[in-house]
Design an enzyme around this catalytic site. Structure first.
Site, PDB file in Angstrom:
ATOM      1  N   TRP A 220       0.839  -1.195   0.000  1.00 40.09           N
ATOM      2  CA  TRP A 220       0.000   0.000   0.000  1.00 40.09           C
ATOM      3  C   TRP A 220       0.884   1.259   0.000  1.00 40.09           C
ATOM      4  O   TRP A 220       1.860   1.343   0.745  1.00 40.09           O
ATOM      5  CB  TRP A 220      -0.918   0.009   1.235  1.00 40.09           C
ATOM      6  CG  TRP A 220      -1.728   1.265   1.296  1.00 40.09           C
ATOM      7  CD1 TRP A 220      -2.804   1.591   0.529  1.00 40.09           C
ATOM      8  CD2 TRP A 220      -1.489   2.379   2.160  1.00 40.09           C
ATOM      9  NE1 TRP A 220      -3.248   2.853   0.850  1.00 40.09           N
ATOM     10  CE2 TRP A 220      -2.469   3.354   1.855  1.00 40.09           C
ATOM     11  CE3 TRP A 220      -0.547   2.653   3.156  1.00 40.09           C
ATOM     12  CZ2 TRP A 220      -2.535   4.582   2.514  1.00 40.09           C
ATOM     13  CZ3 TRP A 220      -0.610   3.872   3.807  1.00 40.09           C
ATOM     14  CH2 TRP A 220      -1.609   4.823   3.491  1.00 40.09           C
ATOM     15  N   ASP A 388     -15.924  11.428  -3.206  1.00 36.56           N
ATOM     16  CA  ASP A 388     -15.337  10.179  -2.718  1.00 36.56           C
ATOM     17  C   ASP A 388     -16.133   9.651  -1.528  1.00 36.56           C
ATOM     18  O   ASP A 388     -17.317   9.958  -1.347  1.00 36.56           O
ATOM     19  CB  ASP A 388     -13.841  10.418  -2.405  1.00 36.56           C
ATOM     20  CG  ASP A 388     -12.990   9.185  -2.603  1.00 36.56           C
ATOM     21  OD1 ASP A 388     -12.987   8.312  -1.717  1.00 36.56           O
ATOM     22  OD2 ASP A 388     -12.320   9.079  -3.656  1.00 36.56           O
ATOM     23  N   ASP A 389     -15.482   8.883  -0.701  1.00 37.66           N
ATOM     24  CA  ASP A 389     -16.074   8.172   0.437  1.00 37.66           C
ATOM     25  C   ASP A 389     -16.834   9.132   1.362  1.00 37.66           C
ATOM     26  O   ASP A 389     -16.471  10.304   1.490  1.00 37.66           O
ATOM     27  CB  ASP A 389     -14.906   7.533   1.206  1.00 37.66           C
ATOM     28  CG  ASP A 389     -15.348   6.410   2.106  1.00 37.66           C
ATOM     29  OD1 ASP A 389     -16.556   6.281   2.336  1.00 37.66           O
ATOM     30  OD2 ASP A 389     -14.466   5.674   2.569  1.00 37.66           O
ATOM     31  N   ARG A 465      -9.401  -2.649   8.146  1.00 34.10           N
ATOM     32  CA  ARG A 465     -10.020  -1.313   8.069  1.00 34.10           C
ATOM     33  C   ARG A 465     -11.461  -1.382   8.600  1.00 34.10           C
ATOM     34  O   ARG A 465     -12.384  -0.824   8.026  1.00 34.10           O
ATOM     35  CB  ARG A 465     -10.021  -0.791   6.634  1.00 34.10           C
ATOM     36  CG  ARG A 465     -10.045   0.724   6.549  1.00 34.10           C
ATOM     37  CD  ARG A 465     -10.385   1.229   5.172  1.00 34.10           C
ATOM     38  NE  ARG A 465     -10.121   2.647   5.021  1.00 34.10           N
ATOM     39  CZ  ARG A 465     -10.705   3.440   4.160  1.00 34.10           C
ATOM     40  NH1 ARG A 465     -11.579   2.976   3.312  1.00 34.10           N
ATOM     41  NH2 ARG A 465     -10.394   4.706   4.094  1.00 34.10           N
ATOM     42  N   TRP A 499     -14.699   2.546  -8.112  1.00 35.17           N
ATOM     43  CA  TRP A 499     -15.038   1.266  -7.472  1.00 35.17           C
ATOM     44  C   TRP A 499     -13.852   0.839  -6.622  1.00 35.17           C
ATOM     45  O   TRP A 499     -12.847   0.389  -7.148  1.00 35.17           O
ATOM     46  CB  TRP A 499     -15.357   0.246  -8.555  1.00 35.17           C
ATOM     47  CG  TRP A 499     -15.846  -1.081  -8.105  1.00 35.17           C
ATOM     48  CD1 TRP A 499     -15.238  -1.935  -7.233  1.00 35.17           C
ATOM     49  CD2 TRP A 499     -17.045  -1.742  -8.538  1.00 35.17           C
ATOM     50  NE1 TRP A 499     -15.989  -3.080  -7.090  1.00 35.17           N
ATOM     51  CE2 TRP A 499     -17.108  -2.988  -7.887  1.00 35.17           C
ATOM     52  CE3 TRP A 499     -18.075  -1.404  -9.429  1.00 35.17           C
ATOM     53  CZ2 TRP A 499     -18.147  -3.892  -8.095  1.00 35.17           C
ATOM     54  CZ3 TRP A 499     -19.101  -2.324  -9.637  1.00 35.17           C
ATOM     55  CH2 TRP A 499     -19.142  -3.542  -8.973  1.00 35.17           C
ATOM     56  N   ASP A 500     -14.002   0.977  -5.319  1.00 26.76           N
ATOM     57  CA  ASP A 500     -12.882   0.745  -4.395  1.00 26.76           C
ATOM     58  C   ASP A 500     -12.962  -0.654  -3.774  1.00 26.76           C
ATOM     59  O   ASP A 500     -14.023  -1.315  -3.840  1.00 26.76           O
ATOM     60  CB  ASP A 500     -12.931   1.826  -3.304  1.00 26.76           C
ATOM     61  CG  ASP A 500     -11.557   2.159  -2.732  1.00 26.76           C
ATOM     62  OD1 ASP A 500     -10.611   1.380  -2.929  1.00 26.76           O
ATOM     63  OD2 ASP A 500     -11.446   3.213  -2.061  1.00 26.76           O
ATOM     64  N   CYS A 548     -10.145   0.730  -8.284  1.00 28.49           N
ATOM     65  CA  CYS A 548      -9.274   1.232  -7.228  1.00 28.49           C
ATOM     66  C   CYS A 548      -9.273   0.162  -6.152  1.00 28.49           C
ATOM     67  O   CYS A 548     -10.299  -0.462  -5.898  1.00 28.49           O
ATOM     68  CB  CYS A 548      -9.863   2.546  -6.700  1.00 28.49           C
ATOM     69  SG  CYS A 548      -9.106   3.154  -5.183  1.00 28.49           S
ATOM     70  N   ASP A 570      -2.372   5.167  -3.550  1.00 22.63           N
ATOM     71  CA  ASP A 570      -2.803   6.254  -2.664  1.00 22.63           C
ATOM     72  C   ASP A 570      -1.669   7.229  -2.409  1.00 22.63           C
ATOM     73  O   ASP A 570      -1.882   8.310  -1.855  1.00 22.63           O
ATOM     74  CB  ASP A 570      -3.288   5.688  -1.321  1.00 22.63           C
ATOM     75  CG  ASP A 570      -4.754   5.316  -1.371  1.00 22.63           C
ATOM     76  OD1 ASP A 570      -5.381   5.498  -2.428  1.00 22.63           O
ATOM     77  OD2 ASP A 570      -5.280   4.833  -0.348  1.00 22.63           O
TER      78      ASP A 570
END
Ligand code: DGJ
Length: 764
Positions: A220, A388-389, A465, A499-500, A548, A570
């Site tokens: 990451w 975004d989120d 997460r 699309w994460d 993503c 990221d």
């Protein structure tokens, strides 16, 4: 002499028969006209697939590549050649299996097979391993028949005694010579059997010991590191056991000769898998120095019970050959991806300049805040605004909300419509973030359907997460995910989904099905993902999708067929990005590589970089802006506006053109330079970056590539850093051989310039 051989000609439709006759005529003409004509056909992008009845040799020719294999005396398919295109009349003797060099090294192991079952005494990586209900695990596949149809070749093989059929599928891309290989397994026995390992294909390289392997590793925020190592006797396994593509390794490889350090010369063989689940590439040099690369599903924890009468299709394994080095290999991949793979190939839309709210607001999105950002983004020339989120369910941070895909009423009391209308009124289209395959335990969805996640009965469910992975292999989960996405797109004017997918699998159980079928989750999950994407695209053809996965953890040729762009990392630090973007482009086109300009100092490592530097770094891919525009000064806006406009003038060249790595940032290089040349050859753009200068050394002279030596090009700086004695215009030969000097001194400096062909021959 080669002849087209197609035992099933009579079974073709009338239209296809006409096409076939035309192909035969063309081939006959080719034979009459000899090599000269064959070369001309290659130049026009023709591909031919031939079978020589006498020698039982298959030959596939396209672009600059020939791929040859034959049926040997054991009725097995044996590799004969893969490399630079051969003369049209060159012939190959019948394939002959390797002799037994010692009892320890039987021919089944030392012969370079196209696709081999685990049986006899096979000690190298098998392509297929099956356990039958009676405990038999011996599988020996032999050639049965084949069929050639245009640029497609299917070869049927069968086990020596059991009704197990395998169809090897070859398709060749006429423009690049890239082959697409896969296999289909059919159970015609009268009972189920379990496939324990199945690969898409094995690629055999010419026998040799001086090979170097390149592959991609990462984690990451540090994806896309290019690794190099000699190919030694033994095996190197690149893989993901994560249920998804992963960043630790990416399913791509390239092999060239040790010592060929030049980017653009020498031979290179390369390949990439089209699969977004657990995968494996095994790069092996056997006892007799045969190098082979076998790739497909990861055999670790694999098991697929195939019922009587069922077929099983592997993913695609693409492979290509370049005689223009590793740089040529990546240019070929880029061309193939754009012209043949992406959803709208051969004319995928250029990526719009987008704005994304994530780094500016994180989860703190609301109507007024997003509208204010949208106004500022539009003033810069941004074409797409992406929220975004944070917009859905009870999402305040990453502890809650995933799975509950209703618009948060506190943040958006009137739904998304006012924001979307505002974005449209500003001349942009609207995009939205989703993470469809995940659920937070703190969500209505999980409270209602705790059985919908991957899990082993009675065992802990490990969170990552604060979220769990929905088991998309389940039909009810698939229906839910498709349903909410379809509804979202029906009810809102959305042009784009990001699309994460923010974690990998743990406890990959599927308690709802029989124990013998639970491992099917590795396959069925991804097939359902693909089918949801395909169905959504069909129903909402104007919607674009970005893949993503917490950055670049789900980038491969499988997801690429169904998505328009990807998020590579990221890590948006513009200096770190030079390395990340460099690695990315070994396998994937900059045309889908999103690159945002974000704030400085960066959250990543607190580095301060000028806005120009950040723009020039991002302009090597598909430009986006992810900064908090509320903090920008009027000067920042003026600079950004100018650079967005400049990007639009070179975007087609960057996104569609030929990429040359003039100086790579690998191995902690102090400098890096890339160049892109447009397809029509009318424009080139170069980007140069200096990490830090030492002892007043000038920046290395930049020698351009890929220009027409005899044409004239006018040079123009994007930022005024060309050396003062640079001529305004000169020949391609001048720019390539005399080169260009840029004035870069100090730390973290960047420059860029364009070359525009002014027409006519040099000197005109
Ligand atoms: C990970 C992505 O890579 C980021 O860009 C952002 O979308 C966050 N997820 C949101 O949770």
């Amino acid at each position: 002499m080669y002849e087209r051989h197609d035992p099933s000609f009579a079974s073709l439709s009338g239209k296809r028969q006409v096409r076939r006759i035309a192909q035969i005529c063309a081939f006959t003409l080719l034979v009459f006209l000899g090599l000269k004509t064959a070369t001309a056909r290659a130049e026009t992008g023709a591909a031919t697939i031939r079978f020589d009845v006498a020698t039982r040799v298959f030959r596939i020719d396209a672009a600059d590549t020939s791929y040859v294999f034959g049926v040997n005396e054991n009725q097995q398919l044996q590799s004969l050649y893969w490399g630079k295109r051969l003369g049209a009349n060159d012939s190959f003797p019948t394939a002959k299996a390797m002799p037994e060099s010692a009892a320890f090294d039987p021919p089944i192991t030392t012969t370079p097979h196209e696709f081999v079952g685990w049986g006899v005494g096979l000690y190298v990586e098998p392509d297929l391993k099956i356990t039958f209900p009676d405990g038999n695990r011996d599988l020996v596949l032999k050639y049965v028949s084949h069929r050639i149809d245009g640029n497609q070749l299917d070869i049927v093989m069968k086990d020596i005694s059991r009704e197990v059929y395998v169809t090897l599928q070859y398709q060749v891309d006429a423009e690049t010579g890239i082959l697409r290989r896969s296999a289909e397994i059919e159970n015609r026995t009268d009972a189920p059997f379990t496939i324990e390992q199945v690969e898409a294909a094995t690629w055999n390289l010419p026998r040799g010991t001086d090979y170097r392997l390149r592959y991609l590793t990462g984690r990451w925020a540090a994806e896309w590191n290019v690794q190099e190592q000699p190919v030694h006797p033994g095996k190197t396994v690149l893989e993901s056991r994560r249920g998804t593509t992963g960043a630790q390794n990416n399913p791509w490889f390239a092999i060239d000769h040790v010592g060929d350090s030049d980017q653009d010369s020498g031979e290179a063989w390369f390949g990439a898998l089209g699969w977004s689940g657990s995968w494996q590439l095994a790069v092996e040099q056997d006892q007799l120095q045969q190098v082979r690369v076998t790739g497909g599903f990861n055999p670790f924890d694999f098991g697929y019970r195939l019922q009587k009468g069922e077929h099983f299709q592997t993913p695609y394994f693409y492979g290509g050959y370049s005689s223009h080095g590793i740089g040529g290999a990546s240019r070929m991949m880029h061309r193939f991806e754009i012209d043949s793979l992406l959803p709208h190939a051969p004319t995928p839309k250029l990526r719009p300049v987008l704005y994304n709210s994530w780094e500016a607001t994180e989860f703190r999105v609301d109507e007024a805040g997003q509208m204010a950002l949208a106004e500022k983004a539009a003033s810069l020339g941004v074409e797409r605004f992406v929220m975004d989120d944070g917009w859905f369910g009870q999402r305040k941070d990453d502890h809650a909300g995933l799975g509950d895909w209703y618009v948060n009423p506190q943040k958006f009391p009137h739904g998304l419509k006012p924001l979307i209308d505002k974005v449209h009124s500003l001349g942009m289209d609207f995009g939205l973030w989703v993470e469809p395959e995940m659920v937070n335990p703190n969500s209505d969805l999980y409270r209602k359907h705790p059985d919908w996640v991957l899990n082993f009965s009675g065992r802990p469910r490990s969170e990552g997460r604060n979220q769990l992975v929905l088991n998309l292999a389940r039909p009810d989960v698939r229906a839910y995910v498709y349903g909410f996405l379809d509804k979202l797109l029906n009810e809102n004017d959305i042009a784009f989904l990001k699309w994460d997918y923010n974690r990998n699998w743990s406890e990959p159980g599927w308690p709802a099905v029989a124990p013998e079928d639970q491992k099917k989750v590795y396959v069925d999950f991804i097939r359902n993902l693909y089918s949801i994407l395909a169905e959504l695209r069909a129903k909402h053809p104007n919607v674009e999708i970005e893949s993503c996965s917490g950055g670049g953890s789900r980038v491969d040729l499988g997801i690429m067929k169904l998505t328009d762009e990807v998020w590579p990392s990221d890590n948006t630090d513009a200096y770190d990005r030079l390395l990340i973007q460099d690695g990315f482009t070994y396998a994937y086109t900059p045309g889908i590589m999103m690159a945002w300009v974000t704030d400085s100092p960066t959250w990543v490592n607190n580095r301060t970089l000028s806005l120009e530097y950040r723009f020039l770094s991002s302009m090597q891919g598909s430009l986006g802006i992810g900064a908090n525009l509320n903090k920008w000064t009027p000067d920042d806006f003026a600079t950004a506006k100018k650079m967005v406009a400049q990007y639009k003038s070179i975007r087609e060249t960057v996104q569609r053109g030929s990429l040359y790595r003039l100086i790579t940032p690998e191995n902690n290089s102090e400098q890096s330079v890339t160049e892109s040349v447009s397809r029509d050859g009318k424009q080139a753009v170069a980007f140069a970056f200096l990490h830090s200068s030492r002892e007043r050394y000038p920046f290395p002279r930049i020698y351009l590539r890929g220009l027409d030596a005899n044409a004239n090009y006018r040079i123009a700086p994007l930022d005024g850093k060309l050396a003062k004695d640079t001529p305004a215009s000169a020949s391609g030969a001048y720019w390539m051989h005399r080169g260009v000097d840029v004035e870069l001194r100090g730390d973290f400096q960047a420059a860029a310039f364009t070359l525009e062909r002014t027409g006519g021959a040099a000197g005109n």
